[in-house]
Write an enzyme that holds these catalytic residues in place. Sequence first.
Site, PDB file in Angstrom:
ATOM      1  N   GLN A 185     -67.476  16.293  35.813  1.00  0.00           N
ATOM      2  CA  GLN A 185     -66.830  15.790  37.089  1.00  0.00           C
ATOM      3  C   GLN A 185     -65.545  16.051  37.093  1.00  0.00           C
ATOM      4  O   GLN A 185     -64.817  16.408  38.544  1.00  0.00           O
ATOM      5  CB  GLN A 185     -66.456  13.869  37.195  1.00  0.00           C
ATOM      6  CG  GLN A 185     -68.757  13.145  37.078  1.00  0.00           C
ATOM      7  CD  GLN A 185     -68.305  12.479  37.588  1.00  0.00           C
ATOM      8  OE1 GLN A 185     -67.895  11.172  36.592  1.00  0.00           O
ATOM      9  NE2 GLN A 185     -69.887  12.029  37.484  1.00  0.00           N
ATOM     10  N   ARG A 210     -72.185   2.067  27.538  1.00  0.00           N
ATOM     11  CA  ARG A 210     -73.638   2.377  27.108  1.00  0.00           C
ATOM     12  C   ARG A 210     -73.851   2.292  25.696  1.00  0.00           C
ATOM     13  O   ARG A 210     -75.388   1.748  24.983  1.00  0.00           O
ATOM     14  CB  ARG A 210     -73.918   3.364  27.092  1.00  0.00           C
ATOM     15  CG  ARG A 210     -74.492   3.790  28.804  1.00  0.00           C
ATOM     16  CD  ARG A 210     -74.979   4.815  29.384  1.00  0.00           C
ATOM     17  NE  ARG A 210     -75.159   4.842  31.319  1.00  0.00           N
ATOM     18  CZ  ARG A 210     -75.602   5.941  32.346  1.00  0.00           C
ATOM     19  NH1 ARG A 210     -75.066   6.973  31.472  1.00  0.00           N
ATOM     20  NH2 ARG A 210     -75.880   5.493  32.946  1.00  0.00           N
ATOM     21  N   ARG A 251     -79.675   3.235  34.481  1.00  0.00           N
ATOM     22  CA  ARG A 251     -80.100   4.362  33.304  1.00  0.00           C
ATOM     23  C   ARG A 251     -80.841   3.511  32.463  1.00  0.00           C
ATOM     24  O   ARG A 251     -82.153   3.341  31.772  1.00  0.00           O
ATOM     25  CB  ARG A 251     -79.356   5.384  32.482  1.00  0.00           C
ATOM     26  CG  ARG A 251     -79.239   6.762  33.841  1.00  0.00           C
ATOM     27  CD  ARG A 251     -79.033   7.533  33.291  1.00  0.00           C
ATOM     28  NE  ARG A 251     -78.076   8.538  34.452  1.00  0.00           N
ATOM     29  CZ  ARG A 251     -78.909   9.051  35.372  1.00  0.00           C
ATOM     30  NH1 ARG A 251     -80.698   9.224  35.615  1.00  0.00           N
ATOM     31  NH2 ARG A 251     -78.438  10.257  36.188  1.00  0.00           N
ATOM     32  N   ARG A 274     -63.567   2.089  36.290  1.00  0.00           N
ATOM     33  CA  ARG A 274     -64.308   3.664  35.693  1.00  0.00           C
ATOM     34  C   ARG A 274     -62.872   4.342  35.719  1.00  0.00           C
ATOM     35  O   ARG A 274     -62.146   4.564  36.293  1.00  0.00           O
ATOM     36  CB  ARG A 274     -64.781   4.343  36.338  1.00  0.00           C
ATOM     37  CG  ARG A 274     -66.368   3.628  37.181  1.00  0.00           C
ATOM     38  CD  ARG A 274     -66.959   3.935  35.519  1.00  0.00           C
ATOM     39  NE  ARG A 274     -68.394   4.960  34.990  1.00  0.00           N
ATOM     40  CZ  ARG A 274     -68.804   5.505  36.344  1.00  0.00           C
ATOM     41  NH1 ARG A 274     -69.674   4.798  36.669  1.00  0.00           N
ATOM     42  NH2 ARG A 274     -68.883   7.095  35.449  1.00  0.00           N
ATOM     43  N   LYS A 326     -79.905  14.333  41.155  1.00  0.00           N
ATOM     44  CA  LYS A 326     -78.315  13.758  41.926  1.00  0.00           C
ATOM     45  C   LYS A 326     -77.570  14.510  41.747  1.00  0.00           C
ATOM     46  O   LYS A 326     -76.808  14.384  42.830  1.00  0.00           O
ATOM     47  CB  LYS A 326     -78.498  12.772  40.861  1.00  0.00           C
ATOM     48  CG  LYS A 326     -77.047  11.399  41.630  1.00  0.00           C
ATOM     49  CD  LYS A 326     -77.448  10.100  41.122  1.00  0.00           C
ATOM     50  CE  LYS A 326     -76.782   9.777  39.714  1.00  0.00           C
ATOM     51  NZ  LYS A 326     -75.303   9.757  39.145  1.00  0.00           N
ATOM     52  N   ARG A 333     -73.335  17.940  44.638  1.00  0.00           N
ATOM     53  CA  ARG A 333     -72.601  18.619  45.025  1.00  0.00           C
ATOM     54  C   ARG A 333     -73.152  19.653  47.251  1.00  0.00           C
ATOM     55  O   ARG A 333     -72.191  19.851  47.907  1.00  0.00           O
ATOM     56  CB  ARG A 333     -72.652  19.612  44.196  1.00  0.00           C
ATOM     57  CG  ARG A 333     -71.891  19.015  43.500  1.00  0.00           C
ATOM     58  CD  ARG A 333     -72.704  19.982  41.883  1.00  0.00           C
ATOM     59  NE  ARG A 333     -71.841  19.496  40.708  1.00  0.00           N
ATOM     60  CZ  ARG A 333     -72.234  18.833  39.714  1.00  0.00           C
ATOM     61  NH1 ARG A 333     -72.567  17.810  40.181  1.00  0.00           N
ATOM     62  NH2 ARG A 333     -70.900  17.884  38.857  1.00  0.00           N
ATOM     63  N   ASP A 388     -75.881  11.881  30.442  1.00  0.00           N
ATOM     64  CA  ASP A 388     -76.307  10.301  30.624  1.00  0.00           C
ATOM     65  C   ASP A 388     -77.594  10.201  29.882  1.00  0.00           C
ATOM     66  O   ASP A 388     -78.625   9.011  30.648  1.00  0.00           O
ATOM     67  CB  ASP A 388     -77.299  11.041  32.179  1.00  0.00           C
ATOM     68  CG  ASP A 388     -75.870  11.207  32.811  1.00  0.00           C
ATOM     69  OD1 ASP A 388     -74.945  10.183  32.163  1.00  0.00           O
ATOM     70  OD2 ASP A 388     -75.844  11.839  34.327  1.00  0.00           O
TER      71      ASP A 388
HETATM   72  C1  S3P Z   1     -72.489  14.081  36.318  1.00  0.00           C
HETATM   73  C2  S3P Z   1     -71.714  14.594  35.671  1.00  0.00           C
HETATM   74  C3  S3P Z   1     -72.085  13.622  34.633  1.00  0.00           C
HETATM   75  C4  S3P Z   1     -72.812  12.320  34.450  1.00  0.00           C
HETATM   76  C5  S3P Z   1     -72.457  11.659  35.766  1.00  0.00           C
HETATM   77  C6  S3P Z   1     -72.837  13.406  36.710  1.00  0.00           C
HETATM   78  C7  S3P Z   1     -71.742  15.004  37.429  1.00  0.00           C
HETATM   79  O1  S3P Z   1     -69.876  12.402  33.547  1.00  0.00           O
HETATM   80  O2  S3P Z   1     -72.718  11.429  33.061  1.00  0.00           O
HETATM   81  O3  S3P Z   1     -74.324  10.513  35.700  1.00  0.00           O
HETATM   82  O4  S3P Z   1     -72.984  15.351  38.635  1.00  0.00           O
HETATM   83  O5  S3P Z   1     -70.894  16.101  37.278  1.00  0.00           O
HETATM   84  P1  S3P Z   1     -68.936  13.072  33.351  1.00  0.00           P
HETATM   85  O6  S3P Z   1     -68.495  14.184  33.948  1.00  0.00           O
HETATM   86  O7  S3P Z   1     -67.753  11.945  33.948  1.00  0.00           O
HETATM   87  O8  S3P Z   1     -69.784  13.137  31.952  1.00  0.00           O
END
Ligand code: S3P
Length: 433
Positions: free
Chosen positions: A171, A351, A393, A124, A23, A28, A320
């Site tokens: 992220q 979670r 999840r 969020r 994913k 990206r 995750d």
């Molecule tokens: C992700 C980063 C993670 C992860 C999310 C996907 C990503 O989040 O929990 O499911 O694709 O960069 P965080 O960067 O907020 O930890």
Amino acid sequence: MTEFRISPTTKPLRGTLRVPADKSITHRALMLTPLLQGETRIENFLDSETTRATLNCMRALGAEIVEHDATTLIVRGRGLHSLQEPRDVLWCLGSGTTIRLLAGICAGQHFLSVLDGTPALKRRPMGRIVEPLKQMGATILARDNDRFPPLVFRGGNLRGIEYALPVASAQVKSAILLAGLFTDSPTTVHEPAPSRDHTERMLRAMGVGVTNLSPTTIRVESLSKFEIRNSKFEIPSDISSAAFFIVAALLVKNSELCLENVGLNFGRTGLLDALTRMGAEFSIQNQREENGEPIGDIVVSSAELRATQVGGGEVPRMIDEFPIFALAATQAIGETRVRDAQELRVKESDRVASVAQELRKLGADIEEQEDGFVIAGPTKLRGARVNAHNDHRLAMSLAVAGLIAEGETIIEGWECVADSFPNFSKLLSQVSG
Ligand code: S3P
């Protein structure tokens, strides 16, 4: 609301399977390939609710993305400065990755854009991206004192910054690095601990100058100095999806599964390390690298698990996987502790609370802490009516619990599984007969 009913499996889980594409890497690829000059093939992309949200947003920004067949996209890139003002709100659904990474791109555009999504997404935290992007010179407005979606961008001339992330978040790191493409000076990000580095690897594969000044310090050069080249991207299977089958194979006696073609990025393999300490054995076969990402086949068989401790830098490397890890811990001998995982409270659901609440309904001995869990095992699980809390999840972890619980488990709100793993139940029945 859809219900999913599952009864304990009478047979061991056996076979070779390929879980859907990653994913994080799909998001990206969808965001970056339209910025290249020329045609790119994205092979084996993840077709799920959240990645469709990114695809639609990129199309709304003017990207030309053609669905060649069920697993291949052809993207006709028109260069770094080719995006156009969208006519409507960019709808990110419930996808944190879509909104946060797109924020980095929208911050660097000279037009108005608005990013928004479902009520769950509106809860969020976004202050963590708004603050650094504003430091880079972006004009951004967000609800509740710049803390929550919607996010409104009005362009700006960005400058490179040096920024220390308050939390290890791929992220947030990615949002800053992507905005860094639209500056005229380098951008440097310091992380408190290494998180998944898919953005860095993909940018490098596209010819962008990305340097690791240390394991937790990344610098991206501004693009005026780089020629971007064309590429083909083949996306590996998602280790976060494989995780459900890995734990299922460990818990169902006499099982052996081979999960093919799984991405093994260091920022994603914390679950394998934690389970290895608990007594699991993994054999990684066919190890190779594609577009800078390590890939391999994971072979796993059932094992007697012992409790372990998880905390510190391991947390972002399995961020995750805590719902399924918590289930594994309910079957391990002794007391498992998870610390330093406050971030779990701001995921698709809280979670810490949702995992504890739902596993307890099945008979688990799990105590909620501010920053994690204390789980005593092994406990015999009993089927019950449980709820997915709109969290894919958690839903799939409860389904794996249903495989080993006595009697029937009914999971309410099953539809959220389509966020990352639309064919989960099909693959599960394939290996469990
Ligand atoms: C992700 C980063 C993670 C992860 C999310 C996907 C990503 O989040 O929990 O499911 O694709 O960069 P965080 O960067 O907020 O930890």
